[in-house]
Every structure is written in structure tokens, then in C-alpha cells.
Design an enzyme around this catalytic site. Structure first.
Site, mmCIF file in Angstrom:
data_model
loop_
_atom_site.group_PDB
_atom_site.id
_atom_site.type_symbol
_atom_site.label_atom_id
_atom_site.label_comp_id
_atom_site.label_asym_id
_atom_site.label_seq_id
_atom_site.Cartn_x
_atom_site.Cartn_y
_atom_site.Cartn_z
ATOM 1 N N LYS A 143 -14.144 2.549 7.297
ATOM 2 C CA LYS A 143 -13.220 1.436 7.832
ATOM 3 C C LYS A 143 -12.272 1.304 6.651
ATOM 4 O O LYS A 143 -12.283 1.241 5.631
ATOM 5 C CB LYS A 143 -14.275 0.289 7.729
ATOM 6 C CG LYS A 143 -13.640 -1.080 8.344
ATOM 7 C CD LYS A 143 -13.704 -1.089 9.742
ATOM 8 C CE LYS A 143 -12.827 -2.199 10.502
ATOM 9 N NZ LYS A 143 -11.509 -1.789 10.644
ATOM 10 N N LYS A 156 -14.911 -2.499 -1.655
ATOM 11 C CA LYS A 156 -14.874 -3.888 -0.958
ATOM 12 C C LYS A 156 -15.916 -4.154 0.073
ATOM 13 O O LYS A 156 -16.612 -5.174 0.101
ATOM 14 C CB LYS A 156 -13.543 -3.990 -0.223
ATOM 15 C CG LYS A 156 -12.912 -5.368 0.224
ATOM 16 C CD LYS A 156 -11.688 -5.264 0.925
ATOM 17 C CE LYS A 156 -10.805 -4.608 0.324
ATOM 18 N NZ LYS A 156 -9.292 -4.538 1.018
ATOM 19 N N LYS A 203 -9.212 5.024 4.580
ATOM 20 C CA LYS A 203 -7.824 4.553 4.910
ATOM 21 C C LYS A 203 -6.725 5.757 5.428
ATOM 22 O O LYS A 203 -6.968 6.829 5.582
ATOM 23 C CB LYS A 203 -7.224 4.271 3.478
ATOM 24 C CG LYS A 203 -6.088 3.247 3.516
ATOM 25 C CD LYS A 203 -6.516 1.718 3.487
ATOM 26 C CE LYS A 203 -5.322 0.701 3.631
ATOM 27 N NZ LYS A 203 -6.060 -0.814 3.596
ATOM 28 N N THR A 255 -6.972 -12.175 6.398
ATOM 29 C CA THR A 255 -6.740 -11.664 5.013
ATOM 30 C C THR A 255 -6.558 -12.855 4.001
ATOM 31 O O THR A 255 -6.932 -13.296 3.069
ATOM 32 C CB THR A 255 -5.741 -10.765 4.824
ATOM 33 O OG1 THR A 255 -6.329 -9.553 5.654
ATOM 34 C CG2 THR A 255 -5.550 -10.169 3.685
ATOM 35 N N ASN A 279 2.256 -10.168 6.202
ATOM 36 C CA ASN A 279 1.115 -10.930 6.736
ATOM 37 C C ASN A 279 0.354 -11.555 5.725
ATOM 38 O O ASN A 279 -0.198 -12.749 5.895
ATOM 39 C CB ASN A 279 0.086 -9.665 7.493
ATOM 40 C CG ASN A 279 -1.206 -10.316 8.020
ATOM 41 O OD1 ASN A 279 -2.018 -10.660 7.080
ATOM 42 N ND2 ASN A 279 -1.200 -10.306 9.166
ATOM 43 N N SER A 313 -12.532 -8.053 10.683
ATOM 44 C CA SER A 313 -12.498 -6.858 11.468
ATOM 45 C C SER A 313 -13.905 -6.510 11.939
ATOM 46 O O SER A 313 -14.116 -6.119 13.001
ATOM 47 C CB SER A 313 -12.084 -5.685 10.668
ATOM 48 O OG SER A 313 -10.502 -5.642 10.780
HETATM 49 P P1 NAD Z 1 3.297 -6.475 5.467
HETATM 50 O O1 NAD Z 1 3.682 -5.110 5.880
HETATM 51 O O2 NAD Z 1 2.881 -7.719 6.565
HETATM 52 O O3 NAD Z 1 4.039 -7.280 4.343
HETATM 53 C C1 NAD Z 1 4.084 -6.757 3.082
HETATM 54 C C2 NAD Z 1 5.219 -7.521 2.385
HETATM 55 O O4 NAD Z 1 5.501 -7.122 1.134
HETATM 56 C C3 NAD Z 1 6.556 -7.632 3.092
HETATM 57 O O5 NAD Z 1 7.107 -8.957 3.048
HETATM 58 C C4 NAD Z 1 7.489 -6.786 2.320
HETATM 59 O O6 NAD Z 1 8.696 -7.189 2.244
HETATM 60 C C5 NAD Z 1 6.995 -7.113 0.908
HETATM 61 N N1 NAD Z 1 7.169 -6.125 -0.196
HETATM 62 C C6 NAD Z 1 7.345 -4.847 -0.188
HETATM 63 N N2 NAD Z 1 7.764 -4.254 -1.212
HETATM 64 C C7 NAD Z 1 7.940 -5.172 -1.914
HETATM 65 C C8 NAD Z 1 8.130 -5.722 -3.487
HETATM 66 N N3 NAD Z 1 8.345 -4.443 -4.304
HETATM 67 N N4 NAD Z 1 8.257 -6.768 -3.846
HETATM 68 C C9 NAD Z 1 7.999 -8.049 -3.095
HETATM 69 N N5 NAD Z 1 7.657 -7.691 -1.876
HETATM 70 C C10 NAD Z 1 7.400 -6.593 -1.469
HETATM 71 O O7 NAD Z 1 1.801 -6.093 4.666
HETATM 72 P P2 NAD Z 1 0.643 -7.049 4.310
HETATM 73 O O8 NAD Z 1 -0.461 -6.700 5.452
HETATM 74 O O9 NAD Z 1 0.983 -8.310 4.423
HETATM 75 O O10 NAD Z 1 -0.086 -6.397 3.140
HETATM 76 C C11 NAD Z 1 0.362 -6.633 1.731
HETATM 77 C C12 NAD Z 1 -0.593 -6.222 0.885
HETATM 78 O O11 NAD Z 1 -2.162 -6.635 1.359
HETATM 79 C C13 NAD Z 1 -0.957 -4.664 0.847
HETATM 80 O O12 NAD Z 1 -1.326 -4.207 -0.575
HETATM 81 C C14 NAD Z 1 -2.207 -4.673 1.685
HETATM 82 O O13 NAD Z 1 -2.915 -3.392 1.699
HETATM 83 C C15 NAD Z 1 -2.791 -5.840 1.392
HETATM 84 N N6 NAD Z 1 -4.029 -6.100 2.389
HETATM 85 C C16 NAD Z 1 -3.682 -6.323 3.656
HETATM 86 C C17 NAD Z 1 -4.608 -6.707 4.585
HETATM 87 C C18 NAD Z 1 -4.142 -7.441 6.130
HETATM 88 O O14 NAD Z 1 -4.853 -7.479 6.656
HETATM 89 N N7 NAD Z 1 -2.863 -7.367 6.435
HETATM 90 C C19 NAD Z 1 -5.885 -6.675 4.334
HETATM 91 C C20 NAD Z 1 -6.211 -6.247 2.868
HETATM 92 C C21 NAD Z 1 -5.308 -6.280 1.967
#
Ligand code: NAD
Length: 412
Positions: A63, A87, A99, A183, A214, A342
Site C-alpha cells: 500500500k 507507517k 510506493k 492527510t 494537498n 485509504s
Molecule cells: P502536492 O503535489 O499536492 O503538493 C506539494 C507541494 O509542495 C506543492 O505546493 C509544491 O509547490 C510544494 N513544493 C515542492 N517543492 C517544494 C520546495 N522545495 N519547497 C517548498 N514547497 C515545495 O503533494 P502532497 O500530496 O501535498 O505531498 C506533500 C508531502 O506530503 C509529500 O512528502 C508526500 O509524500 C506527503 N504525503 C502526502 C499524502 C497525501 O495524501 N497527499 C499522504 C502522506 C504523505
């Protein structure tokens, strides 16, 4: 540099081996992915590298999300799959860790190309996926529309409906009402528990959030709505800062129209690296890996760090922060709300039973708080001499190893 992310994990495992008295065989098992699938996607004359990695499946099917990003590498996908394994075990879900990643810049392609790449990913990996085998979800730069295309392609290939093969789907395709901001919601629940435990004064807390996608956008919105002062936010183009606080609703409007948080009139533009060093109480990391390293850890002023992103702090930086008494609430706990919801979606897909949103919200709250308390209690048992990440890893690893032994796959 090869393995620059996974090397952090192997360093941590060496240290955890001593604390948990694990054998070499056990650590070897935990450092080795079960299956690495990689392929070249040929789309519109381009060749794009893609991976789907199952790190471990002893607790259940793989997952973990799928990331679209120009910097995706095998090292990164393998590390993300490892963290999913930890996790899922920590929050007691019946899953292993997996992943996926595709190396391209989704901001540079049109919608049709995005759909073609999403479908191609399934064409090459569909035999490795399935509701009882390995279940993807969204991650950086993938969303419910991408999940919808992937589901459609998978069902076309296998010739039957199977919505439980992927989560984070749109509601109309049997997604879950809670998934979009799950999240962030999980992170918000942990943030409130942390504030309660450390008796922080809500009125004076200043918060900075790195990343406004997100995870980062929704947690900013939740904190702001709850009356917290957010003084800085950033995205990939840079950040904004006002020591008196930002109007997050206004910034969301700007982000939605200009695709950037920059140039908000009531704040100064700052760099992403500058945001990390601001004089704040809580720093929320919600962007990408390796943001706090041995090069900037000393300069971090926040006393509390919430890791909503996966792997934003390196192993060396953790050591520096711990010696400075900075409290880091680890990713495997803080961002687990996404995979917990999820799991709700997957259960609903498998039973055909649709559960009330309010009931699921309560369940999410319970699961997050149970995991938080488990980490805090275990940390106390270790005399608070280890950090919370090490504590969370110890809890998760012990369970995985028990399962491996029960299956007879790990002989002692
Ligand atoms: P996303 O694509 O929705 O957003 C990523 C954000 O990070 C964007 O706003 C982008 O502009 C910004 N970004 C990229 N590089 C950057 C930098 N160097 N400095 C500042 N901002 C930067 O992605 P997300 O889903 O929000 O994921 C963000 C983190 O959260 C990742 O590490 C992801 O693995 C983790 N995460 C997300 C989820 C989920 O359900 N979406 C779940 C668990 C973990």
C-alpha cells in the site's frame, strides 16, 4: 548521488538495531525491498522511467501512493515504500509498504498527456497490482483524476470491476468523502495533541508551513480556521512571511488563480530555505524529502517540527535537532491520516457498504490518537532518551518481525 535518501534509512536501522537488540538477519530483512518493478513508459515519443516497489508484504498487501515528479528515482521510491511499511505497521493497518513513481514534470504536460502517462503506468504494472496484492493512492502531483484513469485502465485490462485496487478515487467512482484532506486532518489531530501535551499557548504560537499542496494547504486552512497564527507558507516557487499572521483564505484564492503563493500584498516574499529558519514555534514540513539536513539543522529556530511530508529531515539533521531539544513529530505518525482513510475506502469498496462520514471522522480521530499515545508512552518507557522517530520505528519494526516469524519466513 546514488542512495542519498535510503542511506539515511540504513543509518537509522543500524542505530535501532542496538537499541532494540535486533539480529543482523532481522535488520537485513528490514533493509531489503521485496520486489522492485521498473519500466520505461513510452508515451508520445518520450521515454519515461517508472517504478513500483513493494518493500514488505508480511502484514498484508502493498500500500502506498504514486508520485509524478521530475526528480523521482529508484532510491526515492524505495525509501517511500520503506516508510509506508513502517507507517502501516505503526497505525495497525493490514498492509505492507509500497510506493510508485514516474520521473517527469506533470506541470509541463497537457491533460491528454497526463492521462496517457497515467494509463501507461497501469499497462506496464497492472499484473503487480490488485486489491489483495498492491494498492496505489495519490502522492505528490497525482490526484483523484489520476486515480480514476488508473482504475479505468486496470479494469479494462483485467476485465472486471475492482475499485479496491486503488484509493483516493473520486466519490463517483467509490472514493471516500474524507480522503481529499485526510492527510492534513490526521496531521491536525496530532498537532492538537502535541500542543496539549507540551502545554503550548495557542494565542502566542507562530507557525510556518513549507509546501502548499494537498497536505500543506489543507493543514494551513485547518489551523487558521481553528484560530492559530500562521506567519509563513511556501510552495515550489518560494514563500511569503508576515510576523503578524497571514490570511490563509486569501492566500488559497491567490494560489488557485496564479498557481503560486507569492506576491500576497500583506507579506514579504521569502525563499524556501529562508522559511525553514524563521523565528517560529512550530514548523510544518509538507513538501519533499531532505529539507532539513546537517547544513541547516543548527539554524532551525522552531522548537516543534511536524513532518507532514515524507522524509523531510535527514538522519544527521535528526541528531542535531535532538541535541538542541527540538521536538520532531515524525512523518510515519503525522501523515498517516492519508493511508488510514485509504483503508476506510478500501474496506468500503470490498464490502459494498458505505459508511457515514461522521463515523469515519471519529474513527480517524481514534486511530490517530491511539498511535500518538502509543508513541508517547513507549518513548517514556525508554526514559525519553530516544527521539520520537526512533520510538515509532521500534514499535512498527517489532510488529513486522513478529509477523515474519509467525509466517516462518524469518527463522531465529
Ligand atoms: P502536492 O503535489 O499536492 O503538493 C506539494 C507541494 O509542495 C506543492 O505546493 C509544491 O509547490 C510544494 N513544493 C515542492 N517543492 C517544494 C520546495 N522545495 N519547497 C517548498 N514547497 C515545495 O503533494 P502532497 O500530496 O501535498 O505531498 C506533500 C508531502 O506530503 C509529500 O512528502 C508526500 O509524500 C506527503 N504525503 C502526502 C499524502 C497525501 O495524501 N497527499 C499522504 C502522506 C504523505
Amino acid at each position: 548521488m546514488k542512495n542519498k535518501i535510503f542511506s539515511n534509512i540504513t543509518n537509522r536501522l543500524k542505530e535501532i538495531q542496538k537499541i532494540g537488540c535486533f539480529s543482523n538477519k532481522e535488520i537485513q530483512l528490514l533493509s531489503t525491498p521485496k520486489k522492485i518493478n521498473n519500466a520505461t513508459l513510452k508515451v508520445n515519443g518520450k521515454k519515461i522511467s517508472a517504478w513500483r516497489i513493494v518493500f514488505n508484504d508480511t502484514l498484508g498487501p502493498g500500500k502506498g501512493g504514486i508520485r509524478f515528479h521530475p526528480d523521482v528515482s529508484e532510491d526515492e521510491v524505495q525509501s517511500l515504500a520503506f516508510w509506508m511499511m513502517i507507517k502501516n505497521s505503526l497505525v495497525d493497518l493490514p498492509y505492507g509498504g509500497a510506493k510508485g513513481g514516474v520521473r517527469f514534470d506533470p506541470r509541463q504536460v497537457n491533460n491528454q498527456e497526463l492521462e496517457n502517462i497515467s494509463r501507461k503506468f497501469i499497462d506496464v504494472f497492472y499484473k503487480e497490482l490488485g486489491q489483495d496484492k498492491d494498492i496505489p493512492a495519490p502522492d505528490v502531483y497525482t490526484n483523484s483524476q489520476v486515480m480514476a484513469w488508473m482504475l479505468d485502465e486496470y479494469e479494462r485490462k483485467v476485465g472486471h470491476h475492482e475499485p479496491g485496487m486503488i484509493t483516493g478515487k473520486p466519490l463517483e467512482l467509490q472514493g471516500c468523502d474524507l480522503r481529499n484532506d485526510a492527510t492534513a486532518k490526521g496531521g491536525f489531530i496530532v498537532a492538537k495533541e502535541m500542543i496539549k501535551k507540551f502545554k503550548l499557548n495557542k494565542k502566542t504560537i507562530r507557525i510556518a508551513v513549507q509546501g502548499f499542496g494537498n497536505a500543506g494547504l489543507y493543514i494551513s486552512q485547518m489551523l487558521y480556521k481553528d484560530g492559530f497564527k500562521i506567519v509563513a507558507v511556501s510552495d515550489s516557487k518560494g514563500g511569503i512571511y508576515n510576523k503578524n499572521g497571514l490570511n490563509i483564505n486569501e492566500i488559497i484564492k491567490i494560489k488557485n488563480t496564479t498557481k503560486s503563493v507569492l506576491d500576497y500584498k500583506q507579506a514579504e516574499n521569502i525563499t524556501n530555505t529562508g522559511l525553514l529558519k524563521l523565528p517560529v514555534d512550530i514548523l510544518v514540513l509538507a513538501a519533499l524529502e531532505n529539507q532539513i539536513t546537517e547544513n541547516n539543522a543548527e539554524e532551525i529556530q522552531a522548537k516543534y517540527i511536524l513532518e507532514l511530508a515524507n522524509g523531510p529531515i535527514t538522519y544527521q539533521a535528526d541528531k542535531i535537532l535532538f541535541s538542541k531539544k527540538t521536538i520532531v513529530i515524525p512523518d510515519v505518525l503525522v501523515n498517516s491520516g492519508g493511508v488510514i482513510v485509504s483503508y476506510f475506502e478500501w474496506c468500503q469498496n470490498r464490502t459494498g457498504n458505505i459508511l457515514e462520514k461522521k463515523y469515519l471522522e471519529k474513527l480517524l480521530q481514534q486511530k490517530m490518537i491511539t498511535a500518538w499515545e502509543k508513541v508517547i508512552t513507549t518513548n517514556k518507557e525508554y526514559g525519553n532518551k530516544i527521539d520520537l522517530r526512533t520510538t515509532a520505528y521500534l514499535i512498527a519494526i517489532k510488529k513486522i518481525l513478529i509477523a515474519e516469524k509467525l509466517r516462518g519466513r524469518l527463522k531465529v
